[in-house]
Design a protein around this motif. Structure first.
Motif, PDB file in Angstrom:
ATOM      1  N   PRO A 111     -12.788 -13.702   3.822  1.00  0.00           N
ATOM      2  CA  PRO A 111     -11.721 -12.980   4.523  1.00  0.00           C
ATOM      3  C   PRO A 111     -10.436 -12.917   3.699  1.00  0.00           C
ATOM      4  CG  PRO A 111     -12.699 -14.656   5.933  1.00  0.00           C
ATOM      5  CD  PRO A 111     -13.239 -14.883   4.560  1.00  0.00           C
ATOM      6  N   SER A 153      -8.402  -9.473   2.651  1.00  0.00           N
ATOM      7  CA  SER A 153      -6.988  -9.195   2.899  1.00  0.00           C
ATOM      8  C   SER A 153      -6.250  -8.908   1.601  1.00  0.00           C
ATOM      9  CB  SER A 153      -6.342 -10.408   3.574  1.00  0.00           C
ATOM     10  OG  SER A 153      -5.910 -10.073   4.861  1.00  0.00           O
ATOM     11  N   PHE A 175      -4.673  -5.253   1.199  1.00  0.00           N
ATOM     12  CA  PHE A 175      -3.219  -5.181   1.347  1.00  0.00           C
ATOM     13  C   PHE A 175      -2.483  -5.410   0.026  1.00  0.00           C
ATOM     14  CE2 PHE A 175      -4.851  -6.358   5.540  1.00  0.00           C
ATOM     15  CZ  PHE A 175      -4.254  -5.394   6.336  1.00  0.00           C
ATOM     16  N   PRO A 212      -9.968  -2.970  13.715  1.00  0.00           N
ATOM     17  CA  PRO A 212     -10.017  -3.271  12.273  1.00  0.00           C
ATOM     18  C   PRO A 212     -10.867  -4.489  11.962  1.00  0.00           C
ATOM     19  CG  PRO A 212      -7.773  -2.754  12.920  1.00  0.00           C
ATOM     20  CD  PRO A 212      -8.579  -2.792  14.187  1.00  0.00           C
ATOM     21  N   ILE A 213     -10.735  -5.558  12.760  1.00  0.00           N
ATOM     22  CA  ILE A 213     -11.547  -6.752  12.503  1.00  0.00           C
ATOM     23  C   ILE A 213     -13.021  -6.451  12.793  1.00  0.00           C
ATOM     24  CG2 ILE A 213     -12.031  -9.119  13.267  1.00  0.00           C
ATOM     25  CD1 ILE A 213      -9.080  -9.593  13.513  1.00  0.00           C
ATOM     26  N   ALA A 227      -3.053   1.419   6.224  1.00  0.00           N
ATOM     27  CA  ALA A 227      -3.384   0.149   6.868  1.00  0.00           C
ATOM     28  C   ALA A 227      -2.654   0.024   8.196  1.00  0.00           C
ATOM     29  CB  ALA A 227      -3.007  -1.018   5.958  1.00  0.00           C
ATOM     30  N   THR A 236      -4.246   2.500  10.899  1.00  0.00           N
ATOM     31  CA  THR A 236      -5.547   2.144  11.450  1.00  0.00           C
ATOM     32  C   THR A 236      -5.412   1.154  12.605  1.00  0.00           C
ATOM     33  OG1 THR A 236      -5.739   0.528   9.700  1.00  0.00           O
ATOM     34  CG2 THR A 236      -6.924   2.594   9.408  1.00  0.00           C
ATOM     35  N   SER A 237      -4.407   0.303  12.561  1.00  0.00           N
ATOM     36  CA  SER A 237      -4.294  -0.696  13.624  1.00  0.00           C
ATOM     37  C   SER A 237      -3.907  -0.039  14.951  1.00  0.00           C
ATOM     38  CB  SER A 237      -3.293  -1.783  13.247  1.00  0.00           C
ATOM     39  OG  SER A 237      -2.020  -1.208  13.125  1.00  0.00           O
ATOM     40  N   THR A 290      -5.424   2.406  16.212  1.00  0.00           N
ATOM     41  CA  THR A 290      -6.624   2.865  16.907  1.00  0.00           C
ATOM     42  C   THR A 290      -7.184   1.801  17.844  1.00  0.00           C
ATOM     43  OG1 THR A 290      -7.983   2.105  15.094  1.00  0.00           O
ATOM     44  CG2 THR A 290      -7.297   4.416  15.037  1.00  0.00           C
ATOM     45  N   THR A 291      -6.645   0.579  17.780  1.00  0.00           N
ATOM     46  CA  THR A 291      -7.080  -0.453  18.711  1.00  0.00           C
ATOM     47  C   THR A 291      -6.858   0.038  20.135  1.00  0.00           C
ATOM     48  OG1 THR A 291      -6.217  -2.016  17.114  1.00  0.00           O
ATOM     49  CG2 THR A 291      -6.863  -2.882  19.239  1.00  0.00           C
ATOM     50  N   THR A 311      -8.919  -3.606  24.749  1.00  0.00           N
ATOM     51  CA  THR A 311      -9.167  -4.887  24.102  1.00  0.00           C
ATOM     52  C   THR A 311      -8.181  -5.934  24.610  1.00  0.00           C
ATOM     53  OG1 THR A 311      -7.881  -3.998  22.280  1.00  0.00           O
ATOM     54  CG2 THR A 311     -10.233  -4.172  21.927  1.00  0.00           C
ATOM     55  N   ALA A 362      -4.666 -10.486  16.972  1.00  0.00           N
ATOM     56  CA  ALA A 362      -5.423 -10.825  15.764  1.00  0.00           C
ATOM     57  C   ALA A 362      -5.536  -9.614  14.847  1.00  0.00           C
ATOM     58  CB  ALA A 362      -6.811 -11.336  16.148  1.00  0.00           C
ATOM     59  N   ASN A 363      -5.784  -8.444  15.457  1.00  0.00           N
ATOM     60  CA  ASN A 363      -5.938  -7.251  14.626  1.00  0.00           C
ATOM     61  C   ASN A 363      -4.637  -6.867  13.949  1.00  0.00           C
ATOM     62  OD1 ASN A 363      -8.618  -6.028  14.506  1.00  0.00           O
ATOM     63  ND2 ASN A 363      -8.506  -6.216  16.731  1.00  0.00           N
ATOM     64  N   ARG A 390      -3.972  -9.351  11.053  1.00  0.00           N
ATOM     65  CA  ARG A 390      -5.175  -9.756  10.331  1.00  0.00           C
ATOM     66  C   ARG A 390      -4.907 -10.052   8.865  1.00  0.00           C
ATOM     67  NH1 ARG A 390      -5.125  -4.421  10.697  1.00  0.00           N
ATOM     68  NH2 ARG A 390      -5.904  -3.113   8.997  1.00  0.00           N
ATOM     69  N   LYS A 391      -3.881  -9.399   8.305  1.00  0.00           N
ATOM     70  CA  LYS A 391      -3.583  -9.629   6.889  1.00  0.00           C
ATOM     71  C   LYS A 391      -3.380 -11.125   6.628  1.00  0.00           C
ATOM     72  CE  LYS A 391       0.087  -8.739   3.525  1.00  0.00           C
ATOM     73  NZ  LYS A 391       1.325  -8.021   3.243  1.00  0.00           N
ATOM     74  N   TRP A 392      -2.478 -11.750   7.365  1.00  0.00           N
ATOM     75  CA  TRP A 392      -2.197 -13.168   7.126  1.00  0.00           C
ATOM     76  C   TRP A 392      -3.211 -14.075   7.803  1.00  0.00           C
ATOM     77  CZ3 TRP A 392       0.399 -14.283   3.099  1.00  0.00           C
ATOM     78  CH2 TRP A 392       1.352 -13.376   2.630  1.00  0.00           C
ATOM     79  N   LEU A 393      -3.790 -13.603   8.901  1.00  0.00           N
ATOM     80  CA  LEU A 393      -4.831 -14.376   9.579  1.00  0.00           C
ATOM     81  C   LEU A 393      -6.004 -14.629   8.626  1.00  0.00           C
ATOM     82  CD1 LEU A 393      -5.212 -15.383  12.539  1.00  0.00           C
ATOM     83  CD2 LEU A 393      -6.716 -13.421  12.851  1.00  0.00           C
ATOM     84  N   PHE A 394      -6.349 -13.615   7.843  1.00  0.00           N
ATOM     85  CA  PHE A 394      -7.458 -13.733   6.897  1.00  0.00           C
ATOM     86  C   PHE A 394      -7.058 -14.522   5.659  1.00  0.00           C
ATOM     87  CE2 PHE A 394     -10.456  -9.917   7.897  1.00  0.00           C
ATOM     88  CZ  PHE A 394     -10.607 -10.419   9.178  1.00  0.00           C
TER      89      PHE A 394
END
Lengths: 271, 316
Positions: free
Chosen positions: A89, A93, A97, A175-176, B11, B14-15, B17-18, B22, B29-30, B33-37
């Motif tokens: 993951p 990212s 990004f 996205p996820i 980027a 796209t978020s 479209t959630t 949900t 989280a979506n 997600r950049k920093w979560l991942f």
């Protein structure tokens, strides 16, 4: 372009020399592992000798190598699995990004001399009563595996078109969700490459286990090193032990050649 | 290295479209997600690096020794003065590190380039040659060290027997005070030249044929085509190969420790900076001095990386 005949002949001869130079020492190691110590000392028995499994029997039974094989396998599998869990993951990212500077933090781990990390680790982990346990060995091996996996997977994700994810999101995936259901399945070859490379590097790692392992968590490279701690060397046993540690890795290289090569050369051609 | 196809704007879009159905945590989280991942891996590495490096810096200013738990005093830059004026262990170790790294890099680049050129155009049996190239590369370095110890044994080793056939030797190889370092370099060249071959081969196969053909039509000789067409085009790959191999060569430990043991042998004949620092830490427990050596060693590594990468920009 058509090569001329003299070059063709030269090329065949040169390639034969290269292959012999690379393989003869390995063949010599395996041959010595199948000889009695008397035959190893006898120049007349260099090539023609009656092979014996005694060295292997001795190493596997007396020297407790089965335990070390299990240790090596467990540490390499655990370090690889956990590194994939964290690294894939992260690489995704960093690729999507353009987190170049963050990637640099992870890749620093490849540059720093490991000795400078070992003293503080040893201090902290011995205070936590963890030195000699599997946890600290696995953590230290992850330190090698994780940067490798991030490096390989970043290159892989860079080459994967974003349009696939975008169209999946148009179809209603988050996205996820798109990462999980579209990107990950498409990344299987990349993950295989990263996983195999990480396994090889962990299996071969010597210095971390030399400091952080104990009698019951010892991995194979340390066990081989300990083999020569005494006055005279049991060459037959030593070569059998060396063959036991190298053979599985060489088989992986043989059957997963494509993945190993693409992992080793990852990122090299993009500059 | 990081060539990314995304721009921040796509980027962000796209978020959106959630869908509203949900759950809240999933939307959170979506969005993050950049920093979560990225953060778990980064935190893992940072904790395991930043703290030890800070600690090493601190230790290098103290006289810590004996046990990591023993009391130690702050001694300022005394260790640095001691180490930098130590002509018995430190400077010879620096010299050996430079000789080892410079020597193996030069040999591996030249041999690696030659072998990569041999393998460049397809031929029958190519697959088997490639396997042969891969095997030394993946073999466990400690086992490789032991294997060469047997081959280089002055009395029963194959190396002196081969030398005898051509009327040379016997040579002491690993056992000699002056021959040990070149011998370990030979082992390193055997194990790691394949790495250079694979990287350069990947570079060569990605080159297009047209410049080669144009040069051929212009009547360029094979050497001229290599020198003025192939080599310049391959330069970026070559720099990456030097960089990757150079860092690892500076830090070589396994082969040296497996063949010569503590202190790089009884005369310290293969004691490079890495082996010296390891010995100070774990064979002699001189943590203060060892940390000083490590900080200097680290600066040398960063310095050489910087030198190579700045040349790479010149070349580009």
């Amino acid at each position: 372009m058509r090569a001329r005949t003299p070059y063709k002949v030269f090329r065949v001869v040169a390639l034969v020399v290269v292959v012999l130079a690379l393989l003869a020492p390995l063949a010599w190691m395996v041959a010595a592992s199948l000889k009695t110590n008397v035959d190893i000392y006898n120049p007349d028995k260099a090539v023609f000798f009656s092979p014996t499994w005694d060295n292997y029997a001795k190493v596997l039974q007396q020297a407790n190598y089965v335990q070390f094989i299990v240790n090596s396998l467990w540490v390499a599998f655990a370090a690889t699995a956990l590194s994939l869990l964290l690294g894939v993951p992260a690489a995704y990212s960093m690729s999507r990004f353009s987190m170049g500077r963050s990637a640099l933090v992870v890749l620093m781990a490849r540059v720093i001399p490991a000795v400078s990390l070992l003293v503080p680790w040893y201090y902290v982990f011995s205070n936590l009563k963890m030195v000699g346990g599997f946890t600290v060995l696995i953590l230290s091996h992850m330190f090698v595996s994780l940067p490798l996996i991030v490096y390989i997977m970043m290159g892989y994700f860079d080459g994967l078109p974003i349009e696939l994810e975008e169209s999946a999101m148009v179809d209603g995936l988050t996205p996820i969700g798109a990462f999980r259901r579209i990107t990950l399945p498409l990344s299987t070859p990349g993950i295989a490459t990263a996983g195999i490379l990480s396994f090889i590097f962990s299996w071969n790692n010597f210095m971390f286990a030399l400091v952080l392992s104990s009698a019951h968590t010892k991995t194979l490279p340390v066990a081989i090193f300990d083999f020569v701690g005494y006055a005279s060397i049991d060459w037959g046993g030593l070569m059998a032990a060396s063959t036991v540690v190298t053979l599985p890795i060489m088989l992986i290289a043989l059957f997963a050649q494509k993945y190993v090569v693409s992992g080793l050369t990852a990122g090299a051609t993009k500059g | 290295m990081a060539v990314t196809t995304t721009t921040p704007s796509t980027a962000g879009k796209t978020s959106l479209t959630t869908s509203a159905s949900t759950p809240g945590w999933a939307r959170w989280a979506n969005r993050h997600r950049k920093w979560l991942f990225a953060s778990p891996a980064m935190v893992f590495v940072a904790v395991l690096i930043i703290f030890p490096v800070a600690w090493t810096l601190y230790l290098s200013l103290t006289n810590a020794e004996g046990s990591v738990r023993a009391e130690s005093e702050f001694v300022g830059f005394a260790n640095y003065l001691d180490v930098l004026s130590d002509t018995e262990r430190f400077w010879p170790a620096v010299l050996r590190t430079v000789v080892f790294t410079g020597g193996v890099l030069a040999a591996e680049i030249v041999l690696g380039m030659a072998i990569a050129l041999l393998l460049w155009r397809p031929f029958k049996g190519e697959k088997w040659v490639r396997v042969a190239i891969l095997l030394p590369l993946v073999a466990t370095p400690v086992a490789v060290g032991m294997m060469w110890r047997l081959i280089f044994d002055p009395n029963i080793g194959m190396a002196n027997r081969v030398l005898g056939w051509v009327g040379l030797g016997p040579w002491p190889w690993l056992a000699g005070e002056h021959s040990a370092l070149p011998t370990t370099m030979l082992i390193d060249v055997w194990q790691w030249t394949p790495m250079i071959v694979l990287i350069l081969l990947a570079g060569l196969t990605s080159l297009s044929d047209e410049p080669q053909e144009a040069a051929l039509i212009d009547g360029a000789s094979a050497w001229q085509r290599f020198r003025h067409v192939t080599l310049p085009l391959l330069m970026p790959t070559l720099v990456v190969a030097v960089l990757l191999r150079g860092i690892d060569a500076l830090k070589t430990f396994d082969i040296l420790y497996a063949t010569k043991g503590k202190g790089g042998g009884s005369f310290h004949e293969v004691e490079t900076l890495n082996v010296y620092a390891y010995g100070l830490s774990f064979d002699y427990n001189e943590y203060g001095v060892s940390s000083t050596v490590l900080i200097i060693f680290f600066l040398i590594i960063i310095g050489s990386m910087w030198a190579v990468t700045s040349r790479r920009k010149d070349a580009a």
